[in-house]
Write a protein that holds these residues in place. Structure first.
Motif, PDB file in Angstrom:
ATOM      1  N   PHE A  25      36.999  10.949  43.840  1.00 52.43           N
ATOM      2  CA  PHE A  25      36.490   9.585  43.953  1.00 52.43           C
ATOM      3  C   PHE A  25      37.132   8.873  45.134  1.00 52.43           C
ATOM      4  N   VAL A  26      38.452   8.902  45.231  1.00 51.74           N
ATOM      5  CA  VAL A  26      39.156   8.193  46.307  1.00 51.74           C
ATOM      6  C   VAL A  26      38.757   8.761  47.665  1.00 51.74           C
ATOM      7  N   ARG A  27      38.688  10.069  47.791  1.00 53.50           N
ATOM      8  CA  ARG A  27      38.318  10.705  49.065  1.00 53.50           C
ATOM      9  C   ARG A  27      36.896  10.355  49.467  1.00 53.50           C
ATOM     10  N   ARG A  28      35.948  10.478  48.551  1.00 54.84           N
ATOM     11  CA  ARG A  28      34.547  10.183  48.859  1.00 54.84           C
ATOM     12  C   ARG A  28      34.347   8.687  49.111  1.00 54.84           C
ATOM     13  N   HIS A  29      35.025   7.860  48.368  1.00 55.46           N
ATOM     14  CA  HIS A  29      34.953   6.405  48.546  1.00 55.46           C
ATOM     15  C   HIS A  29      35.410   6.036  49.951  1.00 55.46           C
ATOM     16  N   ALA A  30      36.521   6.607  50.396  1.00 53.15           N
ATOM     17  CA  ALA A  30      37.028   6.327  51.744  1.00 53.15           C
ATOM     18  C   ALA A  30      36.094   6.885  52.811  1.00 53.15           C
ATOM     19  N   ALA A  31      35.570   8.084  52.590  1.00 55.90           N
ATOM     20  CA  ALA A  31      34.689   8.720  53.580  1.00 55.90           C
ATOM     21  C   ALA A  31      33.398   7.927  53.790  1.00 55.90           C
ATOM     22  N   ALA A  32      32.970   7.213  52.765  1.00 54.66           N
ATOM     23  CA  ALA A  32      31.731   6.423  52.856  1.00 54.66           C
ATOM     24  C   ALA A  32      32.013   4.990  53.291  1.00 54.66           C
ATOM     25  N   GLY A  33      33.182   4.746  53.855  1.00 51.65           N
ATOM     26  CA  GLY A  33      33.509   3.389  54.290  1.00 51.65           C
ATOM     27  C   GLY A  33      33.674   2.440  53.123  1.00 51.65           C
ATOM     28  N   ASN A  34      34.164   2.958  52.004  1.00 54.33           N
ATOM     29  CA  ASN A  34      34.404   2.213  50.755  1.00 54.33           C
ATOM     30  C   ASN A  34      33.125   1.867  50.004  1.00 54.33           C
ATOM     31  N   LEU A  35      32.007   2.389  50.448  1.00 57.07           N
ATOM     32  CA  LEU A  35      30.734   2.083  49.807  1.00 57.07           C
ATOM     33  C   LEU A  35      30.484   3.000  48.609  1.00 57.07           C
ATOM     34  N   CYS A  36      30.060   2.410  47.525  1.00 62.04           N
ATOM     35  CA  CYS A  36      29.614   3.132  46.336  1.00 62.04           C
ATOM     36  C   CYS A  36      28.296   2.513  45.881  1.00 62.04           C
ATOM     37  N   MET A  37      27.649   3.173  44.953  1.00 59.69           N
ATOM     38  CA  MET A  37      26.445   2.628  44.335  1.00 59.69           C
ATOM     39  C   MET A  37      26.795   2.261  42.900  1.00 59.69           C
ATOM     40  N   PRO A  51      24.473  -1.535  46.144  1.00 62.57           N
ATOM     41  CA  PRO A  51      25.654  -1.133  46.913  1.00 62.57           C
ATOM     42  C   PRO A  51      26.824  -2.056  46.582  1.00 62.57           C
ATOM     43  N   ILE A  52      28.013  -1.485  46.607  1.00 61.94           N
ATOM     44  CA  ILE A  52      29.216  -2.272  46.327  1.00 61.94           C
ATOM     45  C   ILE A  52      30.417  -1.585  46.968  1.00 61.94           C
ATOM     46  N   GLU A  53      31.439  -2.359  47.253  1.00 59.58           N
ATOM     47  CA  GLU A  53      32.677  -1.825  47.813  1.00 59.58           C
ATOM     48  C   GLU A  53      33.819  -2.085  46.839  1.00 59.58           C
ATOM     49  N   PRO A  54      33.968  -1.229  45.827  1.00 62.46           N
ATOM     50  CA  PRO A  54      35.061  -1.429  44.875  1.00 62.46           C
ATOM     51  C   PRO A  54      36.409  -1.225  45.559  1.00 62.46           C
ATOM     52  N   ALA A  76      27.660  -9.747  33.657  1.00 64.99           N
ATOM     53  CA  ALA A  76      28.026 -10.852  32.768  1.00 64.99           C
ATOM     54  C   ALA A  76      27.280 -10.733  31.443  1.00 64.99           C
ATOM     55  N   ARG A  77      26.049 -10.244  31.496  1.00 63.05           N
ATOM     56  CA  ARG A  77      25.216 -10.102  30.302  1.00 63.05           C
ATOM     57  C   ARG A  77      25.539  -8.815  29.542  1.00 63.05           C
ATOM     58  N   ASP A  78      25.756  -7.727  30.274  1.00 62.12           N
ATOM     59  CA  ASP A  78      26.026  -6.419  29.675  1.00 62.12           C
ATOM     60  C   ASP A  78      27.060  -5.734  30.564  1.00 62.12           C
ATOM     61  N   PRO A  79      28.298  -5.573  30.102  1.00 61.55           N
ATOM     62  CA  PRO A  79      29.375  -5.106  30.977  1.00 61.55           C
ATOM     63  C   PRO A  79      29.356  -3.613  31.307  1.00 61.55           C
ATOM     64  N   ARG A  80      28.380  -2.868  30.821  1.00 59.50           N
ATOM     65  CA  ARG A  80      28.345  -1.425  31.101  1.00 59.50           C
ATOM     66  C   ARG A  80      27.918  -1.159  32.538  1.00 59.50           C
ATOM     67  N   PHE A  81      28.531  -0.124  33.136  1.00 58.79           N
ATOM     68  CA  PHE A  81      28.201   0.224  34.514  1.00 58.79           C
ATOM     69  C   PHE A  81      28.393   1.718  34.744  1.00 58.79           C
ATOM     70  N   CYS A  82      27.820   2.175  35.851  1.00 52.74           N
ATOM     71  CA  CYS A  82      28.089   3.486  36.419  1.00 52.74           C
ATOM     72  C   CYS A  82      28.370   3.254  37.893  1.00 52.74           C
ATOM     73  N   LEU A  83      29.422   3.860  38.390  1.00 52.34           N
ATOM     74  CA  LEU A  83      29.797   3.739  39.795  1.00 52.34           C
ATOM     75  C   LEU A  83      29.739   5.135  40.403  1.00 52.34           C
ATOM     76  N   HIS A  84      28.934   5.295  41.452  1.00 52.69           N
ATOM     77  CA  HIS A  84      28.721   6.602  42.059  1.00 52.69           C
ATOM     78  C   HIS A  84      29.125   6.553  43.523  1.00 52.69           C
ATOM     79  N   THR A  85      29.895   7.542  43.956  1.00 53.84           N
ATOM     80  CA  THR A  85      30.270   7.596  45.367  1.00 53.84           C
ATOM     81  C   THR A  85      29.010   7.841  46.189  1.00 53.84           C
ATOM     82  N   ALA A  86      28.923   7.187  47.304  1.00 50.44           N
ATOM     83  CA  ALA A  86      27.752   7.325  48.167  1.00 50.44           C
ATOM     84  C   ALA A  86      27.690   8.751  48.707  1.00 50.44           C
TER      85      ALA A  86
END
Length: 170
Positions: A25-37, A51-54, A76-86
């Motif tokens: 996760f950390v490697r792919r996050h950095a490689a994508a310029g901190n961008l995730c979906m 798109p988001i930059e966690p 705010a309505r539903d706190p569930r999420f999925c974060l995927h490396t770009a």
């Protein structure tokens, strides 16, 4: 510097239980310029991908961004999420990672000030002195990675308290 205490796993606790997933996760996050979906649920129940930059900050995975966006109304309505490396490589030769969980809205103003200062020092982006509508921190409930080998895929799966396990797909 006081650390905020939340009833959830810290980033270092996650990395201790799922070191391979955290590393990818950390490697792919950095490689994508901190961008995730970021995957959230719309008010009509359909999924939304944004798109988001966690950021990793004080042992927390912070899901922050422009206030007032639909993705934050979703959370705010539903706190569930999925974060995927770009992922741009269809062969996922460098792997990819998905993190699943819920967000906790941390309303500690001192944490907000430190986060804004850290962001400014690291990137030059200045939100110091601004009020945060929400300050979402990830509480991870599961995670997975996909890595391509010569003749199969290695899928690493994690759930809290279970460590990592690898499933091979041919």
């Amino acid at each position: 510097m006081a650390r905020i205490v939340l009833d959830m796993a810290t980033w270092s606790e996650f990395t201790a239980e799922a070191p391979r997933i955290a590393e990818i996760f950390v490697r792919r996050h950095a490689a994508a310029g901190n961008l995730c979906m970021l995957g959230t649920l719309r008010s009509d129940g359909f999924p939304r991908i944004s798109p988001i930059e966690p950021r990793l900050f004080e042992d927390m995975l912070v899901i922050a961004g422009m206030p007032g966006t639909t993705k934050f109304r979703d959370l705010a309505r539903d706190p569930r999420f999925c974060l995927h490396t770009a992922t741009m490589d269809t062969n996922v030769s460098d792997g990819d990672a998905k993190l699943f969980g819920t967000v906790v809205d941390v309303q500690d103003k001192e944490v907000h000030v430190r986060f804004a200062q850290d962001l400014f020092e690291e990137s030059g982006f200045d939100i110091r002195g601004q009020e945060f509508d929400h300050f979402y921190v990830a509480d991870l409930t599961s995670a997975s990675t996909v890595e391509a080998a010569e003749d199969h895929l290695d899928i690493t799966i994690w759930k809290p308290g279970e460590g990592e396990r690898v499933v091979q797909k041919r």
